[in-house]
Motif scaffolding. Sequence first.
Motif, PDB file in Angstrom:
ATOM      1  N   LEU A 199      45.043  13.197  -9.647  1.00  0.00           N
ATOM      2  CA  LEU A 199      45.734  11.980  -9.974  1.00  0.00           C
ATOM      3  C   LEU A 199      45.869  11.862 -11.586  1.00  0.00           C
ATOM      4  CD1 LEU A 199      44.822   9.232  -7.541  1.00  0.00           C
ATOM      5  CD2 LEU A 199      47.043  10.433  -7.725  1.00  0.00           C
ATOM      6  N   GLY A 200      45.016  12.007 -12.289  1.00  0.00           N
ATOM      7  CA  GLY A 200      44.633  11.827 -13.775  1.00  0.00           C
ATOM      8  C   GLY A 200      45.013  10.308 -13.844  1.00  0.00           C
ATOM      9  N   CYS A 201      44.984   9.535 -14.938  1.00  0.00           N
ATOM     10  CA  CYS A 201      44.957   8.216 -15.488  1.00  0.00           C
ATOM     11  C   CYS A 201      46.061   7.176 -15.235  1.00  0.00           C
ATOM     12  CB  CYS A 201      44.236   8.150 -16.761  1.00  0.00           C
ATOM     13  SG  CYS A 201      45.266   8.869 -18.140  1.00  0.00           S
ATOM     14  N   PRO A 226      47.325   5.997 -11.447  1.00  0.00           N
ATOM     15  CA  PRO A 226      46.339   4.944 -10.930  1.00  0.00           C
ATOM     16  C   PRO A 226      46.366   3.686 -11.800  1.00  0.00           C
ATOM     17  CG  PRO A 226      45.139   7.005 -11.301  1.00  0.00           C
ATOM     18  CD  PRO A 226      46.420   7.557 -11.679  1.00  0.00           C
ATOM     19  N   ASP A 249      41.166  14.090  -1.992  1.00  0.00           N
ATOM     20  CA  ASP A 249      40.633  13.547  -3.247  1.00  0.00           C
ATOM     21  C   ASP A 249      39.209  14.081  -3.285  1.00  0.00           C
ATOM     22  OD1 ASP A 249      42.826  11.386  -1.852  1.00  0.00           O
ATOM     23  OD2 ASP A 249      42.564  10.999  -4.040  1.00  0.00           O
ATOM     24  N   LEU A 250      38.923  14.795  -4.428  1.00  0.00           N
ATOM     25  CA  LEU A 250      37.690  15.264  -4.747  1.00  0.00           C
ATOM     26  C   LEU A 250      36.837  14.264  -5.633  1.00  0.00           C
ATOM     27  CD1 LEU A 250      38.345  18.905  -5.468  1.00  0.00           C
ATOM     28  CD2 LEU A 250      37.711  17.972  -3.211  1.00  0.00           C
ATOM     29  N   ASN A 308      34.419  13.239  -8.550  1.00  0.00           N
ATOM     30  CA  ASN A 308      34.181  13.741 -10.034  1.00  0.00           C
ATOM     31  C   ASN A 308      35.031  13.993 -11.074  1.00  0.00           C
ATOM     32  OD1 ASN A 308      31.516  12.902  -9.491  1.00  0.00           O
ATOM     33  ND2 ASN A 308      31.003  14.950  -8.742  1.00  0.00           N
ATOM     34  N   MET A 309      36.540  14.058 -10.363  1.00  0.00           N
ATOM     35  CA  MET A 309      37.589  14.577 -11.329  1.00  0.00           C
ATOM     36  C   MET A 309      37.475  13.618 -12.543  1.00  0.00           C
ATOM     37  SD  MET A 309      39.499  16.775  -9.997  1.00  0.00           S
ATOM     38  CE  MET A 309      39.961  17.849  -8.609  1.00  0.00           C
ATOM     39  N   THR A 310      37.883  14.116 -13.503  1.00  0.00           N
ATOM     40  CA  THR A 310      38.169  13.398 -14.828  1.00  0.00           C
ATOM     41  C   THR A 310      39.319  13.433 -15.392  1.00  0.00           C
ATOM     42  OG1 THR A 310      37.081  15.095 -16.152  1.00  0.00           O
ATOM     43  CG2 THR A 310      35.247  13.503 -15.083  1.00  0.00           C
ATOM     44  N   CYS A 311      39.457  13.176 -16.668  1.00  0.00           N
ATOM     45  CA  CYS A 311      40.630  13.408 -17.485  1.00  0.00           C
ATOM     46  C   CYS A 311      41.074  14.888 -17.406  1.00  0.00           C
ATOM     47  CB  CYS A 311      40.247  12.781 -19.143  1.00  0.00           C
ATOM     48  SG  CYS A 311      41.781  12.757 -20.043  1.00  0.00           S
ATOM     49  N   ALA A 331      42.416  15.954 -20.157  1.00  0.00           N
ATOM     50  CA  ALA A 331      42.536  16.473 -21.625  1.00  0.00           C
ATOM     51  C   ALA A 331      44.124  16.588 -21.838  1.00  0.00           C
ATOM     52  CB  ALA A 331      41.457  17.459 -21.863  1.00  0.00           C
ATOM     53  N   ALA A 387      37.468  22.789 -22.016  1.00  0.00           N
ATOM     54  CA  ALA A 387      36.383  22.534 -21.000  1.00  0.00           C
ATOM     55  C   ALA A 387      36.497  21.511 -20.047  1.00  0.00           C
ATOM     56  CB  ALA A 387      35.224  22.558 -22.080  1.00  0.00           C
ATOM     57  N   ILE A 388      36.986  20.328 -20.577  1.00  0.00           N
ATOM     58  CA  ILE A 388      37.238  19.231 -19.616  1.00  0.00           C
ATOM     59  C   ILE A 388      38.274  19.619 -18.397  1.00  0.00           C
ATOM     60  CG2 ILE A 388      38.009  16.725 -19.613  1.00  0.00           C
ATOM     61  CD1 ILE A 388      37.017  16.328 -22.395  1.00  0.00           C
ATOM     62  N   TYR A 436      36.721  22.071 -16.143  1.00  0.00           N
ATOM     63  CA  TYR A 436      35.733  21.087 -15.344  1.00  0.00           C
ATOM     64  C   TYR A 436      36.408  20.599 -14.047  1.00  0.00           C
ATOM     65  CZ  TYR A 436      32.400  17.544 -13.461  1.00  0.00           C
ATOM     66  OH  TYR A 436      31.674  17.071 -12.849  1.00  0.00           O
ATOM     67  N   ALA A 484      27.236  21.317 -17.934  1.00  0.00           N
ATOM     68  CA  ALA A 484      27.539  20.415 -16.938  1.00  0.00           C
ATOM     69  C   ALA A 484      27.346  21.040 -15.451  1.00  0.00           C
ATOM     70  CB  ALA A 484      28.852  19.823 -16.859  1.00  0.00           C
TER      71      ALA A 484
END
Lengths: 184, 291
Positions: B8-10, B13, B36-37, B39-42, B44, B58-59, B62, B109
């Motif tokens: 989804l990103g930022c 939402p 929906d998993l 721990n998903m982050t930005c 980048a 790397a992000i 990830y 990580a």
Amino acid sequence: MPEKTQPKVTKQVKVIKANEIDPRFKYEVSKVPGAKKIMICFQCGTCTADCPIARFSDSYRPRKLMRMTQLGLKDRVLSSDNIWLCAACFTCVDHCPQDVEISSVLRALRNMAVKEGVMPVVFRDLSSNILKTGYAYVIPALRLRKREEQGLPPLPKASLESIAKLSEVTGFSELVKKKKEESE
Amino acid sequence: MTSYAIFLGCTIPARQPNYELSARKALAKLGIELIDLANMTCCAPPPIQSINLEASLAIAAYNICLAEEADLNLITLCTGCFESLSIANTMLKADKQLKAKINRILSQAGKEFLGSKEVKHYLQVVTDDVGLERLKQNVSKPLTNLKVAAFYGCHALRPSELLKFDDPERPQIFESLIETLGAKNVEYRNKLKCCGGLLRGYSDDLALNMAREKLVNTTKAGADCIATLCPFCFVALDIGQMQVKLKFNEIYDMPVLHYSELLALALGIDPEELALKTHKIKVDKVLNKII
């Protein structure tokens, strides 16, 4: 139609002195992923002609930045506001007859400028947001609460621990923090 | 049923429930399951790539690792996320040295990038997995008489070598999907040029000039609305119209809808369920034309 701006009175151009030139600069840039072909730019200007930003900007000319990089004008390039005006649309990359990834070269230049301590405020804010919340744009708590009543599933939490580790080992967090301390 | 891990990103939402609701409902109706998993982050995005490319890769990687662990391909709504995750996926798959370098970072990580999964934009999923034929059969409220100006934005199409989305000079995927809903695709000048969205906050004047040109050209072409794929293009063109009004004293009143919203409406989903109030420029004109 873009509005035509009045031609500006040309400022006195600063003479380039030989000691301003860093002959290793272009090699340094060419080692970065995506920036390999900087050396074969032959200055046709397709990048600038097709650039959606250059049409509206008085100063942003990607061709000029490519030439300055080739010439080794490191300080001028890295301190220029213009390298931050690329919107990363990659039109220049698709159109370059020499396959120079102009936009990626500019990205490499911005990465280098950051190492020299240059980081525009909005870029610093987005970067610190990632370190703090896991996302470049902060998701307001109100929106998270509203999801359920709107019929949206709860938003899984970002792994801040992993972000912290990745940022630590790549030096990303240090770059962001360092700049922040300096500006405070 | 085909399943994807949704990224989804930022921005979606954070401020565009209209995008997420319409996409989730429409894709479910078309038999696409979104998972929906944790721990998903930005992703980048380009501004972060500007700070440090290695950290960004790397992000992004990830997140791809999380999908690999779940044995799912990734689907994105935001084209910014699509670009960031795709370039990381393609660059790391193609460059062994770079992959080894990023994997050394990821090991901190507890992750390893394998390069076993695909990153897809939802337009590709609708075109490839559902198919235009089946989509057409599912349209219960065709958008007849609606003239739509498709706006791809930059990061669906370019860098084309890495994204392989469509021909960046003459893309067709978006137009075909609009016409399959029964609407009319409207061509307009400088359609494929950037909306300036990424310059907002750094050079607002430039950004607004670029967005304004889209409004001028789509209005001249007689479009009823602009259809977008990217939440930043949406902001630039929807909220952007308020700023264009202040700065240029011009009122365009051009509704901007994400394609997913047009899709949901054509599939017969109740407009009341789609948080259409999120739009700064009211979409009533569009609704009146199709209902």
